[in-house]
Design an enzyme around this catalytic site. Structure first.
Site, mmCIF file in Angstrom:
data_model
loop_
_atom_site.group_PDB
_atom_site.id
_atom_site.type_symbol
_atom_site.label_atom_id
_atom_site.label_comp_id
_atom_site.label_asym_id
_atom_site.label_seq_id
_atom_site.Cartn_x
_atom_site.Cartn_y
_atom_site.Cartn_z
ATOM 1 N N HIS A 1 22.582 4.638 14.588
ATOM 2 C CA HIS A 1 22.323 4.849 15.825
ATOM 3 C C HIS A 1 20.981 4.421 16.378
ATOM 4 O O HIS A 1 21.660 5.447 18.135
ATOM 5 C CB HIS A 1 22.450 6.537 15.515
ATOM 6 C CG HIS A 1 20.955 7.672 15.583
ATOM 7 N ND1 HIS A 1 20.762 9.115 15.068
ATOM 8 C CD2 HIS A 1 19.937 6.819 16.133
ATOM 9 C CE1 HIS A 1 19.649 8.727 15.408
ATOM 10 N NE2 HIS A 1 19.375 7.527 15.684
ATOM 11 N N LYS B 1 13.859 24.242 10.741
ATOM 12 C CA LYS B 1 12.740 24.601 10.926
ATOM 13 C C LYS B 1 11.936 25.549 12.011
ATOM 14 O O LYS B 1 11.383 25.957 11.811
ATOM 15 C CB LYS B 1 11.687 23.380 10.612
ATOM 16 C CG LYS B 1 12.409 22.480 9.416
ATOM 17 C CD LYS B 1 11.603 21.307 9.293
ATOM 18 C CE LYS B 1 12.334 20.709 8.276
ATOM 19 N NZ LYS B 1 11.416 21.638 6.525
ATOM 20 N N GLU C 1 12.260 6.214 8.392
ATOM 21 C CA GLU C 1 10.585 5.929 8.971
ATOM 22 C C GLU C 1 10.011 6.847 9.580
ATOM 23 O O GLU C 1 9.082 7.755 10.161
ATOM 24 C CB GLU C 1 10.218 4.427 9.802
ATOM 25 C CG GLU C 1 9.310 4.457 10.075
ATOM 26 C CD GLU C 1 7.569 4.031 8.926
ATOM 27 O OE1 GLU C 1 6.425 4.168 9.916
ATOM 28 O OE2 GLU C 1 7.563 4.015 7.925
ATOM 29 N N SER D 1 3.668 24.385 9.336
ATOM 30 C CA SER D 1 3.923 24.924 8.214
ATOM 31 C C SER D 1 3.117 25.881 7.821
ATOM 32 O O SER D 1 3.628 27.300 7.192
ATOM 33 C CB SER D 1 5.113 24.754 7.622
ATOM 34 O OG SER D 1 6.030 24.060 7.849
ATOM 35 N N ARG E 1 13.576 -0.950 28.778
ATOM 36 C CA ARG E 1 12.318 -0.829 28.554
ATOM 37 C C ARG E 1 12.116 -2.370 28.462
ATOM 38 O O ARG E 1 12.471 -3.729 28.148
ATOM 39 C CB ARG E 1 13.064 -0.604 26.926
ATOM 40 C CG ARG E 1 13.736 0.307 26.569
ATOM 41 C CD ARG E 1 14.459 0.452 25.846
ATOM 42 N NE ARG E 1 13.061 0.593 24.362
ATOM 43 C CZ ARG E 1 12.819 0.787 23.036
ATOM 44 N NH1 ARG E 1 14.440 0.717 22.333
ATOM 45 N NH2 ARG E 1 12.538 1.319 22.191
ATOM 46 N N SER F 1 0.946 -1.279 -0.198
ATOM 47 C CA SER F 1 0.032 -0.147 0.096
ATOM 48 C C SER F 1 1.096 1.634 0.150
ATOM 49 O O SER F 1 0.875 2.190 -0.661
ATOM 50 C CB SER F 1 -0.944 0.203 1.758
ATOM 51 O OG SER F 1 -1.621 1.364 1.179
ATOM 52 N N TYR G 1 11.491 10.006 10.131
ATOM 53 C CA TYR G 1 11.063 10.923 9.405
ATOM 54 C C TYR G 1 9.617 11.008 8.370
ATOM 55 O O TYR G 1 9.006 11.671 8.054
ATOM 56 C CB TYR G 1 12.542 11.898 8.597
ATOM 57 C CG TYR G 1 13.160 12.006 9.165
ATOM 58 C CD1 TYR G 1 13.568 13.560 10.276
ATOM 59 C CD2 TYR G 1 14.371 10.961 9.899
ATOM 60 C CE1 TYR G 1 13.961 13.702 10.941
ATOM 61 C CE2 TYR G 1 15.278 11.774 10.938
ATOM 62 C CZ TYR G 1 15.640 12.801 11.921
ATOM 63 O OH TYR G 1 16.432 12.948 12.589
#
Length: 555
Positions: free
Chosen positions: A318, A347, A271, A284, A458, A185, A273
């Site tokens: 990272h 930004k 992903e 914006s 975690r 998709s 971003y």
């Protein structure tokens, strides 16, 4: 032959009659606006499903030695929470906004490939239902949304005896097949967006006049085209390991578990971003409208998005600093991680400059946009090794994706809801929802920073009561239920607005971009006449010709 022709004619007539009914109109539509709404509604449904998963997790961890969930069910719940929120909520939700808004913003009558657009939606729906149906079989995915090897091999029932002729369980098969479906998709949608934006812009809508949401959507879909094949390949290799006796990720047979991490994170960091860039675009668009100023540094914001997209493919490891990479590789990825902060900071500075000195209107869309900026700044963390695999990382991730993307999504909902429905969501309920969410997000996720520094790992199922984690976990759980209350406020706002909301008119915000130069909701063909664009604020300049220089305007 004649009989066959008559039968086909009857079949076509029946389909035509069905498509003219209200249900048939939606089920058989190829209209980008209807498909956008279907994406958004479907994604919000999965948001509620993932939210219930989150509440179950937080209830289990609210007090020491919790017994709300069994360890096996907990593994399934936290795996499906992450998978649902990322693949079934955020990605389809942002695709839905893009579907609805982008063709209107660029002066197009539809997406480039309407049937492919419909295909992409139905694959998302069935892929999501397929993944969620795993609970009905008692075999929901249970190795985390990242599905690290060798957890996926052990979950297949292969054990550690070296025998690989075992019968795999269904848990991770559901995950791998579901990800493959959703990847199909995503590729279809990405191709559609790229062609639409590059080929169907209105006359005069040059690349440097495109709205910033369109810019970020274009960059996001290029990222999808290059990132999705990596996780698709990883999922196929996982299925081969589990069913055909290959050993790509099995160290005991010459495979490499780290190969999975490299394949997954070479998708997984772009992903991040993919999930945040469209929200950047929404912010914006919203900040200038409610500040009554042009966006500050349009070119810098647009091309910083391009820089983020490029650099996002250079930082995946990272996520892997603690796995034993060579020092040279660690130095490279640490440097690229530092570099990618620069266009992101551009930004943020430009958004702050846009708001500064403006005539700010604190409508709910603006509140959520400002909340987005504040929460996204909270996600900036300066260290890695010291908190690897602790709850500090959980906090960081959620400040990015909930404090960031989800706040951006609600800003977009409040901003474009009048365009989609012709009605204004209630401002007071919107403000109540915002403050509840702001309090809830910080009460939930800020204590996790401290828990991580105190050593809480975690993916922990339960914990003893003598480690100093009790009060912080209880606070985080209370915050999660405050977020749930905020979502209930939004649902109530949504229902009463659809029933008796205030009509919005075509342009309730005195906005700048072309989507507001249409009816609310727009006609199926969008524009009676394709507009001619002469500036970066075409609708604003059309409404104010006395202050627009139609020959040279570029801002």
């Amino acid at each position: 032959m004649a009989t066959r022709t008559i039968t086909e004619g009857i079949s076509v007539a029946r389909r035509r009659r069905f498509s003219e009914t209200y249900i048939g109109e939606w089920l058989m539509t190829t209209d980008h606006k209807k498909l956008g709404i279907m994406y958004i509604v479907t994604a919000f449904f999965f948001f509620l499903v993932g939210g219930v998963d989150a509440l179950l997790i937080r209830t289990q961890l609210a007090v020491p030695n919790g017994k709300v969930l069994t360890p096996e069910i907990y593994d399934q719940i936290f795996t499906m929470h992450g998978t649902t929120m990322i693949f079934l909520f955020v990605m389809p939700m942002l695709t839905g906004f893009g579907n609805y808004v982008v063709p209107l913003m660029i002066g197009a009558r539809d997406m480039a490939f309407p049937r492919m657009n419909a295909f992409g939606y139905w694959v998302v729906l069935f892929g999501g239902l397929f993944l969620t149906s795993s609970f009905l079989f008692g075999a929901a995915p249970n190795a985390g949304w990242f599905s690290y090897a060798p957890l996926t091999e052990l979950n297949a029932g292969c054990g550690t005896s070296g025998v690989v002729t075992c019968t795999p369980g269904l848990n991770m098969d559901f995950w791998a097949l579901g990800i493959l479906m959703l990847g199909i998709s995503s590729i279809a949608s990405a191709l559609n967006f790229v062609v639409t934006i590059l080929r169907l812009r209105a006359p005069g809508m040059t690349v440097n006049r495109m709205p910033l949401f369109t810019w970020m959507t274009l960059i996001t879909n290029f990222l999808l085209l290059f990132a999705i094949p990596s996780v698709t390949a990883a999922s196929i290799l996982l299925l081969l390991d589990r069913h055909l006796g290959t050993h790509f990720f099995q160290a005991g047979f010459g495979g490499d578990p780290l190969l999975w991490q490299h394949l997954f994170w070479s998708f997984g960091h772009p992903e991040v971003y993919i999930l945040i860039l469209p929200a950047f675009g929404m912010i914006s668009e919203i900040l200038p409208v409610f500040s009554r100023k042009p966006i500050f540094g349009y070119t810098f914001i647009a091309w910083s998005g391009v820089a983020i997209g490029f650099l996002s493919f250079t930082v995946w490891a990272h996520h892997m600093f603690a796995v034993g990479l060579p020092l040279v590789a660690q130095a490279f990825f640490a440097t690229s991680t530092t570099l990618i902060a620069i266009p992101t900071a551009v930004k943020i500075f430009n958004w702050v400059a846009t708001v500064t000195g403006g005539k700010i209107s604190f409508r709910p869309a603006m509140l959520f946009a400002l909340g987005f900026v504040a929460m996204f700044l909270m996600a900036v963390v300066p260290f890695d090794y010291q908190v690897t695999d602790t709850y500090f990382v959980v906090s960081h991730l959620h400040y990015v994706l909930f404090g960031g993307t989800v706040f951006g999504v609600f800003a977009g909902i409040y901003y474009w809801f009048p365009k989609m429905t012709g009605k204004l969501l209630n401002d007071r309920l919107g403000q109540l929802q915002f403050w509840l969410m702001l309090i809830g997000v910080n009460l939930t996720f800020f204590p996790m920073h401290i828990l991580g520094i105190l050593g809480m790992p975690r993916r922990i199922y339960t914990y003893p009561g003598n480690l100093g984690w009790n009060e912080l976990n209880l606070l985080a759980t209370i915050g999660a239920f405050i977020i749930a209350a905020a979502i209930l406020v939004f649902l109530w706002n949504f229902v009463i607005t659809l029933r008796s909301g205030q009509p919005s008119g075509p342009d309730p915000w005195d906005a700048f971009t072309l989507e507001w130069d249409t009816d609310s909701p727009p006609k199926p063909y969008n524009f009676p006449v394709i507009p001619i664009v002469r500036s970066r604020r075409p609708f604003y300049d059309k409404k104010n010709p006395e202050i627009a220089d139609w020959k040279t305007a570029t801002h």
